[in-house]
Write a protein that holds these residues in place. Structure first.
Motif, mmCIF file in Angstrom:
data_model
loop_
_atom_site.group_PDB
_atom_site.id
_atom_site.type_symbol
_atom_site.label_atom_id
_atom_site.label_comp_id
_atom_site.label_asym_id
_atom_site.label_seq_id
_atom_site.Cartn_x
_atom_site.Cartn_y
_atom_site.Cartn_z
ATOM 1 N N PRO A 3 0.801 -1.231 0.000
ATOM 2 C CA PRO A 3 0.000 0.000 0.000
ATOM 3 C C PRO A 3 0.831 1.278 0.000
ATOM 4 O O PRO A 3 0.334 2.334 -0.370
ATOM 5 N N LEU A 18 -1.153 12.249 1.655
ATOM 6 C CA LEU A 18 -2.441 11.809 1.110
ATOM 7 C C LEU A 18 -2.897 12.843 0.083
ATOM 8 O O LEU A 18 -3.091 14.012 0.429
ATOM 9 N N PRO A 40 1.439 6.607 -0.778
ATOM 10 C CA PRO A 40 0.468 5.558 -1.118
ATOM 11 C C PRO A 40 0.663 5.063 -2.550
ATOM 12 O O PRO A 40 0.935 5.849 -3.457
ATOM 13 N N ARG A 42 -1.769 3.538 -4.119
ATOM 14 C CA ARG A 42 -3.111 3.658 -4.693
ATOM 15 C C ARG A 42 -3.928 4.543 -3.751
ATOM 16 O O ARG A 42 -3.497 4.788 -2.622
ATOM 17 N N LEU A 44 -6.060 5.516 -0.846
ATOM 18 C CA LEU A 44 -6.416 4.849 0.409
ATOM 19 C C LEU A 44 -7.440 5.731 1.103
ATOM 20 O O LEU A 44 -7.110 6.773 1.643
ATOM 21 N N ASN A 46 -9.976 4.711 3.407
ATOM 22 C CA ASN A 46 -10.577 4.221 4.649
ATOM 23 C C ASN A 46 -9.656 4.552 5.821
ATOM 24 O O ASN A 46 -8.569 3.988 5.935
ATOM 25 N N PHE A 49 -8.310 1.548 7.806
ATOM 26 C CA PHE A 49 -7.268 0.833 7.074
ATOM 27 C C PHE A 49 -5.957 1.598 7.155
ATOM 28 O O PHE A 49 -4.878 1.010 7.347
ATOM 29 N N LEU A 50 -6.037 2.925 7.017
ATOM 30 C CA LEU A 50 -4.835 3.749 7.119
ATOM 31 C C LEU A 50 -4.176 3.600 8.483
ATOM 32 O O LEU A 50 -2.948 3.471 8.580
ATOM 33 N N GLN A 53 -2.319 0.305 8.629
ATOM 34 C CA GLN A 53 -1.100 0.319 7.833
ATOM 35 C C GLN A 53 -0.030 1.215 8.445
ATOM 36 O O GLN A 53 1.162 0.911 8.402
ATOM 37 N N THR A 81 -8.292 10.343 9.967
ATOM 38 C CA THR A 81 -7.313 9.363 10.439
ATOM 39 C C THR A 81 -6.690 9.784 11.765
ATOM 40 O O THR A 81 -6.561 8.982 12.697
ATOM 41 N N SER A 155 -12.746 4.372 -6.960
ATOM 42 C CA SER A 155 -12.115 5.198 -5.918
ATOM 43 C C SER A 155 -12.508 6.669 -6.056
ATOM 44 O O SER A 155 -12.659 7.383 -5.056
#
Length: 226
Positions: A3, A18, A40, A42, A44, A46, A49-50, A53, A81, A155
């Protein structure tokens, strides 16, 4: 695919970037940032999820402080986040933070994506760079293809849904928060910025620019002083 890509500059501190809707993180010039970079691979979108990770990044690089920068849609994601896990980040930078977009604007973007995704994004790129034609021409030549390939239709649609949501509560409680905004930002007007708290070491830097503060050196000077 992992990721994130970690770019080690040997600075002892890292910056997670981001990007904005439809853009790649490298529209912010990595060479001008005095940080190791966490990029990243791709979109990201959520926050949970961030957080997961980011915990793994910290375990692998425990000797380095981790900071986070989000621009536009990325600023909204960065806000969500850090509110979910404030202990993970030493400092957070929100650039061109968007207020909730009008439902009519979101619906128009949905319609444009359905008709022609590339045309919709290219039109949006022009609006972002409208106050700097020279920068737009450089972007179109050097970075537009990278940005177009970074996002999927799914996305982009998910990003629009995020941009339609109200800002979360609690921004005044985030410690070491820096907001950077342009006086001429027509996409995210400056008058809608939230109130900050000096007690929690929050600061606003206002620059003479539009929606893309990273086009001027003052932006990088402010970031590198973190």
């Amino acid at each position: 695919m992992e990721p994130f890509t970690y770019i080690d500059k040997g600075t002892g501190r890292a910056l997670l970037i981001l990007p904005g809707w439809g853009f790649h993180p490298f529209v912010i010039d990595p060479a001008l940032l005095n940080f190791d970079l966490v990029i990243p691979s791709r979109p990201l979108l959520n926050p949970l999820f961030l957080v997961n990770q980011v915990n793994q990044i910290i375990k692998k690089n425990s000797s380095k402080e981790l900071n986070m920068l989000g621009w536009s849609l990325g600023a909204r994601l960065a806000l969500d986040t850090v509110l979910a896990a404030p202990q993970l980040f030493k400092k957070t930078v929100l650039v061109s933070l968007p207020s909730p977009f009008d439902k009519k604007v979101i619906a128009e973007k949905h319609e444009q994506l359905e008709k022609d995704l590339n045309k919709a994004l290219k039109g949006f790129y022009m609006s972002v760079f409208q106050d700097n034609i020279k920068a737009y021409k450089r972007f179109k030549k050097e970075q537009e293809g990278l940005c177009l390939s970074f996002w999927t239709k799914e996305s982009l649609v998910e990003g629009l849904e995020i941009l339609a949501r109200p800002l979360p509560q609690g921004i005044e409680n985030i410690r070491n928060l820096l907001i950077i905004h342009g006086t001429r930002d027509t996409i995210c007007p400056i008058g809608r910025l939230p109130a900050l708290s000096k007690e929690n070491k929050q600061k606003t830097v206002i620059l003479d620019c539009g929606h893309a503060p990273f086009l001027i050196q003052d932006f990088y000077d402010a970031i590198n002083k973190l």
